[in-house]
Design an enzyme around this catalytic site. Sequence first.
Site, PDB file in Angstrom:
ATOM      1  N   TRP A 108       1.029  45.520  58.990  1.00  0.00           N
ATOM      2  CA  TRP A 108       2.232  45.454  58.150  1.00  0.00           C
ATOM      3  C   TRP A 108       2.024  46.151  56.834  1.00  0.00           C
ATOM      4  O   TRP A 108       2.942  46.795  56.313  1.00  0.00           O
ATOM      5  CB  TRP A 108       2.699  44.002  57.987  1.00  0.00           C
ATOM      6  CG  TRP A 108       3.191  43.479  59.301  1.00  0.00           C
ATOM      7  CD1 TRP A 108       2.580  42.560  60.098  1.00  0.00           C
ATOM      8  CD2 TRP A 108       4.367  43.898  60.021  1.00  0.00           C
ATOM      9  NE1 TRP A 108       3.306  42.379  61.255  1.00  0.00           N
ATOM     10  CE2 TRP A 108       4.400  43.184  61.239  1.00  0.00           C
ATOM     11  CE3 TRP A 108       5.385  44.802  59.747  1.00  0.00           C
ATOM     12  CZ2 TRP A 108       5.424  43.362  62.175  1.00  0.00           C
ATOM     13  CZ3 TRP A 108       6.405  44.979  60.679  1.00  0.00           C
ATOM     14  CH2 TRP A 108       6.417  44.267  61.876  1.00  0.00           C
ATOM     15  N   ASP A 182       3.944  40.967  50.237  1.00  0.00           N
ATOM     16  CA  ASP A 182       4.680  40.651  51.469  1.00  0.00           C
ATOM     17  C   ASP A 182       4.072  39.355  52.008  1.00  0.00           C
ATOM     18  O   ASP A 182       2.972  39.354  52.549  1.00  0.00           O
ATOM     19  CB  ASP A 182       4.515  41.795  52.477  1.00  0.00           C
ATOM     20  CG  ASP A 182       5.122  41.460  53.839  1.00  0.00           C
ATOM     21  OD1 ASP A 182       5.712  40.382  53.999  1.00  0.00           O
ATOM     22  OD2 ASP A 182       4.996  42.306  54.752  1.00  0.00           O
ATOM     23  N   LYS A 206       9.503  33.162  60.277  1.00  0.00           N
ATOM     24  CA  LYS A 206       8.196  32.657  60.703  1.00  0.00           C
ATOM     25  C   LYS A 206       8.003  31.234  60.193  1.00  0.00           C
ATOM     26  O   LYS A 206       7.788  30.304  60.955  1.00  0.00           O
ATOM     27  CB  LYS A 206       7.085  33.573  60.207  1.00  0.00           C
ATOM     28  CG  LYS A 206       7.104  34.904  60.951  1.00  0.00           C
ATOM     29  CD  LYS A 206       6.804  36.056  60.072  1.00  0.00           C
ATOM     30  CE  LYS A 206       7.158  37.361  60.735  1.00  0.00           C
ATOM     31  NZ  LYS A 206       6.744  37.529  62.122  1.00  0.00           N
TER      32      LYS A 206
END
Length: 372
Positions: A108, A182, A206
């Site tokens: 990511w 993030d 999530k």
Amino acid sequence: MTNHDRERHFNFSPGPAALPLPVLEQIQADMLCLPDAGASILEVSHRSKAYIEIQEAAKQSLIRLLKIPTDYDVLFLQGGARLQFSMVPLNLLRDSSKTAAYVVTGSWGKYALAEAKKEGDAVAVFDAKATNYDRLPTAIELSQATAKTGKDPAYVHITSNETIQGVQFLSDPACDYPLVCDCSSDFLCRPIDVTKYGILYACAQKNAGPAGVTVVIIRKDLMAGASEKLPGYLRYANHSENDSMWNTPPTFAIYTLGLVAKWLENEVGGLAKMLDHNSYKAKMLYDTIDQTPELYIPHAQKNSRSLMNATFRFPNEQIEEQFLSGAKKHKLDSLKGHRSVGGIRASIYNAMPIEGVKTLVSYMQDFAKTNS
Ligand code: PMP
């Protein structure tokens, strides 16, 4: 009507992921009609009193849970964490002579850097590629990393939890520049010191709610420099000035996120308690992996292991397939690792009950007896 099986399994999905049962029950209870609103959450206007109260309560809950200071704003946006890969450099880097420094600890972080490069001078100041993204930088590597740009970076970007590789920062790094994080896959998993960050962003699906909303916690001064010429949606200031109602917000996702935050406050008892639960679950799982390292080959180095996504491989794919088909029979779902890494990934976010990890661990112990 066919008689489908509706029994709930233990869901180890990396996201969208398990939600707390009391939250689902509350949604069920509210589904036909919100209290005193005459309609359901799916039907009321975002300008209605009922909805405005819901969104404000969700925001206040996050402010209490994370002790967010008043010089920060909390925004509810769409476009997922991926849009933040672009919005961060659009607002902080575009048209500036500065560099953005990216600490790349997994997939990511790499994707975030690739998007930033489209907007300005963005560089990786740390990249764990050499060890296949199995570790975090050391404190010294991290402090040396920002110096590598040779000039004051506009911001430093980290990914607090790399969902695919399963490596996680469990403390808040010190940084002399605005630190952008993030935290999509470990948002609300532990208490954090918000003041260490310039921007924290997390897609909800999530640890915090369903897909459809992304939370951005942003220090207010960082919004001021963005060009007025940016497309309206992409300018943080527009959302801040309009209480996240510059356009129609994802009302159902924000409502559900609010219920998750309330669950964390009232039923779990806050983020320190949540961290205790998460540490307990992760220890149980990693201890089991470490008992049979020739069968369960862990991906992340011990001091970088994630509390949220435990990743491991088998000596060969045949055993992996046997493991996954046996798991399915025990109603242990979605354990297959990401296609780019392979192996197994057990995502044990906040809503995974201890019982679910106990069931997985007991299955793993039995499987080890017959396969090692
Ligand atoms: N960052 C991280 C750490 C993620 O785990 C994900 C989703 N798996 C993303 C970004 C992308 O999120 P979205 O699909 O909401 O854009």
